[in-house]
Structures are given as structure tokens and as C-alpha cells.
Design an enzyme around this catalytic site. Sequence first.
Site, PDB file in Angstrom:
ATOM      1  N   SER A 136      43.925  46.297  73.608  1.00  0.00           N
ATOM      2  CA  SER A 136      43.014  45.705  72.627  1.00  0.00           C
ATOM      3  C   SER A 136      42.167  44.644  73.315  1.00  0.00           C
ATOM      4  O   SER A 136      42.620  44.012  74.288  1.00  0.00           O
ATOM      5  CB  SER A 136      43.799  45.064  71.483  1.00  0.00           C
ATOM      6  OG  SER A 136      42.948  44.326  70.627  1.00  0.00           O
ATOM      7  N   TYR A 148      50.871  39.459  69.083  1.00  0.00           N
ATOM      8  CA  TYR A 148      50.127  40.715  69.225  1.00  0.00           C
ATOM      9  C   TYR A 148      49.212  40.655  70.449  1.00  0.00           C
ATOM     10  O   TYR A 148      49.205  41.564  71.278  1.00  0.00           O
ATOM     11  CB  TYR A 148      49.299  40.995  67.964  1.00  0.00           C
ATOM     12  CG  TYR A 148      48.476  42.259  68.093  1.00  0.00           C
ATOM     13  CD1 TYR A 148      49.072  43.504  67.912  1.00  0.00           C
ATOM     14  CD2 TYR A 148      47.128  42.216  68.413  1.00  0.00           C
ATOM     15  CE1 TYR A 148      48.337  44.680  68.056  1.00  0.00           C
ATOM     16  CE2 TYR A 148      46.379  43.366  68.561  1.00  0.00           C
ATOM     17  CZ  TYR A 148      46.987  44.601  68.371  1.00  0.00           C
ATOM     18  OH  TYR A 148      46.249  45.756  68.533  1.00  0.00           O
TER      19      TYR A 148
END
Length: 257
Positions: A136, A148
Site C-alpha cells: 500500500s 496497518y
Amino acid sequence: MPRPVALVTGPTSGIGAGYARRYARDGYDLVLVARDVDRLMSLASELEGQAGEVEILPADLADAAGREKVCDRLARGVRVLVNNAGFGTSGDFWATDPALLQSQLDVNVTAVMHLTRAALPAMLDAGAGTVVNIASVAGLVPGRGSTYSASKAWVISFSEGLSVGLQGTGVGVHAVCPGYVHTEFHSRAGIDMAKSPSFMWLEVDDVVSQSLADIARGKVISIPGLQYKAIIAAERLIPRTLMRAVTKRIGGGRGRT
């Protein structure tokens, strides 16, 4: 000649489904890995007319037994592994259930490590193979939450390190770093994206096609979307303190782990 095999984790929606459909169109046999058996069967039925054989492998990658089941299948050999399964959560780190945080780590990091380790020996023996790790942009810029973003930064660093060690073997490892994509990801995480600028959103098919074009050119890190390429280029030129302020302004840093 036998068809090449692509194993995709988390293929029942979003980016994973995009890769599964693309590899089906490209003539691969598929192994589809997810927890939801009904959605796996639905996707398999859709793809059977396009791909060769479609195998479903129900497994929970947050669970050691589930990871082992997938590793056993990978040890038999695949041409492509797409480590797509992963999730984010809403809420601040200090208020989030530790068991949920551990589950996130097991899916986003531990599964990527174990599955890649299981896939590589057969790929190396064959002298050909590709591992696609879905990371990401959050792993490249500071201030996009805590656990995350850290998990995706790990995936990027892991992929870069392996890519160096595998040079000259015929096996490639790549990290794909999308930004905001129209999928179920944010709604499942409980993250409100209503204020996110419309120009920041990407479509699944564009992410898949751009990333596979980058992989074909040998790029280790693929950043789909011109807007995200520009953000990462700018991030490398300005102080991280300033980049954290920009990140907070665009997407906020609170309310997500």
C-alpha cells in the site's frame, strides 16, 4: 503443455478478484484462497469458463493451521503467488482489541512471509515464478495509521530484500502499492472515507493492469496511478515532519490502526 498456476489469496472481492479474473483471462489454472466458502464457490463458477481448472482452498490466514494448508499447496508448485489478503481496522491503536491487532499482523505479515517461503523452492527449481505482494502507499508515507501502515512497510521492505537475493534465478518478487481503490476494504474496516477527494480514487482493473505492466518491465515496486506516483516523488524530497502534516490534512491519522 500444462497450464501455469496462479494462487491468489483474498480473491472474493476487490483487488484480489481483479487479479483472479486477469489471470483467468490469461489462461492460468487458479487456486483461490479465502475464508468465505460461498463467495469462493461463486467466483469459481464465474471463472471456470475463462480459466483452466479452478481450485478453491478455504483457509483462514490468521490461523496457523490455515496458513499451513496453503503452504502445503504452494510447495507442490505454482507459477504465480498473489499475496493479496489483508485488512485494516478503525479505532485508535490503544483502544483496539489486542487479539484483533494480532490477527491483522498474522494476515498482513506472517501469512505473506510463510506463503512466500513455501512457494519459492518450487519456483527456483523451475527457474520461473512471480510473487506479487499487495502492499500500500500507506507503507511508503508517514502518518497513515500505525499497525496497518507498519505491516505494509514490512511487505515492501521484504519484497525489496528478496528481489535482490533472487536476481538471476528467473523468479521475481514485487510489491504493489495502491492508494485508495474502490473496493470493500474501507467499509469492512469501518473507516469513513466520505471526505476523501474524488481524484484520489483508483479502479481495481487499473491497479491490476498497471501493476502487471510494471512487473513485466521488472519493477520491484509498482505504484499505480499518476497521483500516487507524484505523492511518493514529493515524499522523497520533503522532510517527514512536513509529510506527516500533509498526510493528516488529506486523509487523517486518527481513528485507524
